[in-house]
Design a protein around this motif. Structure first.
Motif, mmCIF file in Angstrom:
data_model
loop_
_atom_site.group_PDB
_atom_site.id
_atom_site.type_symbol
_atom_site.label_atom_id
_atom_site.label_comp_id
_atom_site.label_asym_id
_atom_site.label_seq_id
_atom_site.Cartn_x
_atom_site.Cartn_y
_atom_site.Cartn_z
ATOM 1 N N GLY A 194 -2.202 3.657 -37.651
ATOM 2 C CA GLY A 194 -2.024 4.997 -38.231
ATOM 3 C C GLY A 194 -3.340 5.563 -38.749
ATOM 4 N N GLY A 195 -4.125 4.705 -39.401
ATOM 5 C CA GLY A 195 -5.402 5.147 -39.969
ATOM 6 C C GLY A 195 -6.388 5.562 -38.888
ATOM 7 N N MET A 196 -6.397 4.785 -37.793
ATOM 8 C CA MET A 196 -7.316 5.126 -36.694
ATOM 9 C C MET A 196 -6.887 6.437 -36.036
ATOM 10 S SD MET A 196 -7.861 1.416 -35.012
ATOM 11 C CE MET A 196 -9.368 1.529 -34.060
ATOM 12 N N LEU A 197 -5.564 6.598 -35.860
ATOM 13 C CA LEU A 197 -5.080 7.847 -35.247
ATOM 14 C C LEU A 197 -5.414 9.050 -36.115
ATOM 15 C CD1 LEU A 197 -1.554 7.220 -33.713
ATOM 16 C CD2 LEU A 197 -3.670 7.765 -32.540
ATOM 17 N N GLN A 198 -5.324 8.833 -37.426
ATOM 18 C CA GLN A 198 -5.643 9.935 -38.330
ATOM 19 C C GLN A 198 -7.119 10.345 -38.163
ATOM 20 O OE1 GLN A 198 -3.529 9.227 -41.808
ATOM 21 N NE2 GLN A 198 -3.157 11.395 -42.026
ATOM 22 N N ARG A 199 -7.962 9.329 -37.984
ATOM 23 C CA ARG A 199 -9.388 9.647 -37.781
ATOM 24 C C ARG A 199 -9.630 10.304 -36.424
ATOM 25 N NH1 ARG A 199 -13.009 4.802 -39.958
ATOM 26 N NH2 ARG A 199 -11.151 3.522 -39.756
ATOM 27 N N VAL A 200 -8.866 9.868 -35.408
ATOM 28 C CA VAL A 200 -8.974 10.517 -34.095
ATOM 29 C C VAL A 200 -8.569 11.987 -34.233
ATOM 30 C CG1 VAL A 200 -8.003 10.623 -31.771
ATOM 31 C CG2 VAL A 200 -8.606 8.406 -32.752
ATOM 32 N N MET A 201 -7.491 12.207 -34.998
ATOM 33 C CA MET A 201 -7.021 13.590 -35.169
ATOM 34 C C MET A 201 -8.095 14.450 -35.852
ATOM 35 S SD MET A 201 -3.216 14.646 -36.243
ATOM 36 C CE MET A 201 -3.226 13.703 -37.707
ATOM 37 N N ILE A 202 -8.777 13.860 -36.838
ATOM 38 C CA ILE A 202 -9.871 14.604 -37.489
ATOM 39 C C ILE A 202 -10.977 14.896 -36.473
ATOM 40 C CG2 ILE A 202 -11.682 14.503 -39.266
ATOM 41 C CD1 ILE A 202 -9.797 12.909 -40.997
ATOM 42 N N ALA A 203 -11.297 13.867 -35.666
ATOM 43 C CA ALA A 203 -12.376 14.035 -34.676
ATOM 44 C C ALA A 203 -12.027 15.168 -33.704
ATOM 45 C CB ALA A 203 -12.594 12.727 -33.926
ATOM 46 N N THR A 240 -9.492 2.215 -48.760
ATOM 47 C CA THR A 240 -10.861 2.222 -48.230
ATOM 48 C C THR A 240 -11.010 3.292 -47.161
ATOM 49 O OG1 THR A 240 -10.637 -0.151 -48.410
ATOM 50 C CG2 THR A 240 -12.668 0.653 -47.392
ATOM 51 N N VAL A 241 -10.024 3.338 -46.244
ATOM 52 C CA VAL A 241 -10.097 4.338 -45.171
ATOM 53 C C VAL A 241 -9.937 5.744 -45.771
ATOM 54 C CG1 VAL A 241 -9.098 5.097 -42.987
ATOM 55 C CG2 VAL A 241 -9.242 2.671 -43.494
ATOM 56 N N GLN A 242 -9.088 5.866 -46.785
ATOM 57 C CA GLN A 242 -8.916 7.165 -47.455
ATOM 58 C C GLN A 242 -10.271 7.672 -47.950
ATOM 59 O OE1 GLN A 242 -5.769 7.833 -50.326
ATOM 60 N NE2 GLN A 242 -7.196 8.694 -51.768
ATOM 61 N N HIS A 243 -11.001 6.776 -48.555
ATOM 62 C CA HIS A 243 -12.309 7.115 -49.087
ATOM 63 C C HIS A 243 -13.229 7.626 -47.961
ATOM 64 C CE1 HIS A 243 -15.088 6.934 -52.361
ATOM 65 N NE2 HIS A 243 -15.991 6.418 -51.558
ATOM 66 N N GLN A 244 -13.187 6.905 -46.832
ATOM 67 C CA GLN A 244 -14.033 7.295 -45.687
ATOM 68 C C GLN A 244 -13.626 8.664 -45.139
ATOM 69 O OE1 GLN A 244 -13.618 4.273 -42.741
ATOM 70 N NE2 GLN A 244 -14.855 2.779 -43.830
ATOM 71 N N ILE A 245 -12.315 8.857 -44.983
ATOM 72 C CA ILE A 245 -11.832 10.120 -44.404
ATOM 73 C C ILE A 245 -12.201 11.293 -45.312
ATOM 74 C CG2 ILE A 245 -9.738 11.452 -43.861
ATOM 75 C CD1 ILE A 245 -8.524 8.920 -42.710
ATOM 76 N N LEU A 246 -12.011 11.105 -46.607
ATOM 77 C CA LEU A 246 -12.332 12.198 -47.532
ATOM 78 C C LEU A 246 -13.831 12.486 -47.521
ATOM 79 C CD1 LEU A 246 -9.921 11.399 -50.509
ATOM 80 C CD2 LEU A 246 -9.603 13.043 -48.664
ATOM 81 N N GLY A 247 -14.616 11.408 -47.397
ATOM 82 C CA GLY A 247 -16.068 11.570 -47.317
ATOM 83 C C GLY A 247 -16.448 12.386 -46.087
#
Ligand SMILES: Nc1ncnc2c1ncn2[C@@H]1O[C@H](COP(=O)(O)OP(=O)(O)OP(=O)(O)O)[C@@H](O)[C@H]1O
Ligand code: SF4
Ligand SMILES: [Mg+2]
Length: 331
Positions: free
Chosen positions: A159-168, A190-197
């Motif tokens: 789910g976290g990787m897909l969320q990052r793909v969606m951002i990309a 941790t991933v939340q922190h990265q995504i928000l960053g």
């Protein structure tokens, strides 16, 4: 230009007629998303955050939803556009990170396929060039081994990787406006922190205007420049982030803040009671039954009366002209 408004809603109303009446999910919302700024939108589950976000991009799946009022993107009235014109706006001028990444991806299309389709829908380039843009953007969201990810199917990613793909995908075409609906729900801290960053970086580098939807006040405090608090489809309070956290005025906002405060002490104290049904919602204060500051004047108050000052608006009987309560007096 400083504080340039890129997306604006004026008296936006989104409602759904059904066999019980009219479900009023969004009620007279006036919002401005500014270039290079993050507008945070908070509120309890079911208050209309996603319906409003989806309506901005014309993405409400159920065709029975009715939208009234105005949605203006850089001077263009989006509600007057045809489906085809709206499709051109999506992705290029305005993009969205959806609340549930799993529901967005076609299970039979690879991540690379999703990327290439989105890019080629908007710009005339070869598949090779589109893949290059895709790889660059996957790198931007710090996904390991982007070449491999391009060949994978959505179910092969977390789910976290897909969320990052969606951002990309959302940022690939460098949209002027990004609507991020709970962009960190499916991920760990941790991933939340990265995504928000990454979101902050995007805003800074590309001057993107962002609507950040979250029920997490911690995320909003950390990210937003301005905050709008939603209750039963109404924006009940709107202010710059520091002002809102220092001087919350609406009793609902105070309740939200105090439940968060209790949570940090490991004691969750939610606001007592439940919001009323949105079906045939009247324009009386919908917080009346739960409000510990309610008074006689509240029964006469109507939600189209807005009080407060220019930068700090409140929909509550105590702050409207005539009741003469100063904004910070009750805070
Ligand atoms: N497709 C739909 N059909 C009918 N009603 C819907 C639909 N989607 C949402 N609703 C209703 O619209 C209202 C607003 O829902 P919405 O999903 O916008 O809430 P939300 O603030 O995003 O909540 P959450 O924090 O749980 O994501 C709710 O009453 C919900 O039940
Ligand atoms: S109008 Fe009255 S009931 Fe509603 S939030 Fe304000 S004080 Fe509470
Ligand atoms: Mg939602």
């Amino acid at each position: 230009m400083k504080n340039e408004v890129v997306l604006k809603t004026d008296n936006l109303q989104v409602f759904l007629p059904n066999n019980q009446g009219i479900l009023r999910a969004v009620n007279g919302v006036d919002l401005e998303i500014k270039k290079g700024k993050i507008l945070g939108l908070v509120g309890e589950s079911g208050c209309g955050k996603s319906v409003m976000s989806l309506s901005l991009l014309g993405l409400l799946k159920n065709k029975e939803w009715k939208i009234e009022g105005e949605i203006e993107l850089r001077g263009k009235n989006l509600l007057s556009l045809s489906k085809e014109e709206m499709r051109k706006v999506r992705g290029k001028e305005m993009a969205m990170i959806m609340q549930n990444p799993m529901s967005v991806f076609d299970p039979l299309t690879t991540i690379g396929g999703h990327f290439v389709d989105t890019i080629q829908n908007h710009i005339k380039i070869t598949t090779k060039e589109a893949k290059k843009i895709a790889l660059e953007n996957l790198k931007k969201v710090s996904l390991p081994n982007p070449e491999k990810i391009m060949k994978q199917y959505p179910f092969q990613l977390s789910g976290g990787m897909l969320q990052r793909v969606m951002i990309a995908i959302a940022i690939a075409l460098n949209p002027a406006v990004l609507i991020a609906d709970e962009p960190t729900t499916a991920v760990d801290v941790t991933v939340q922190h990265q995504i928000l960053g990454q979101l902050k970086k995007l805003v800074k580098e590309h001057n993107t205007g962002v609507l950040l939807v979250s029920h997490d006040l911690g995320v909003i405090a950390q990210m937003a420049d301005e905050v709008a608090v939603m209750y039963c489809g109404y924006i009940v309070e709107k202010a710059p982030v520091e002002e809102l956290f220092r001087h919350p005025a609406h009793p609902y906002t105070k309740g939200l803040l105090s439940s968060r405060f209790q949570l940090t002490k490991r004691r969750l104290k939610p606001i007592e009671g439940q919001p009323p049904s949105l079906i045939n919602l009247s324009n009386q204060c919908p917080f009346l039954e739960r409000c510990n500051e309610a008074e006689e004047i509240c029964t006469k108050y109507r939600m189209d009366e807005i009080g407060g000052i220019k930068n700090h608006l409140v929909r509550c009987a105590k702050y409207v002209t005539g009741n003469e309560v100063m904004l910070h007096e009750l805070a």
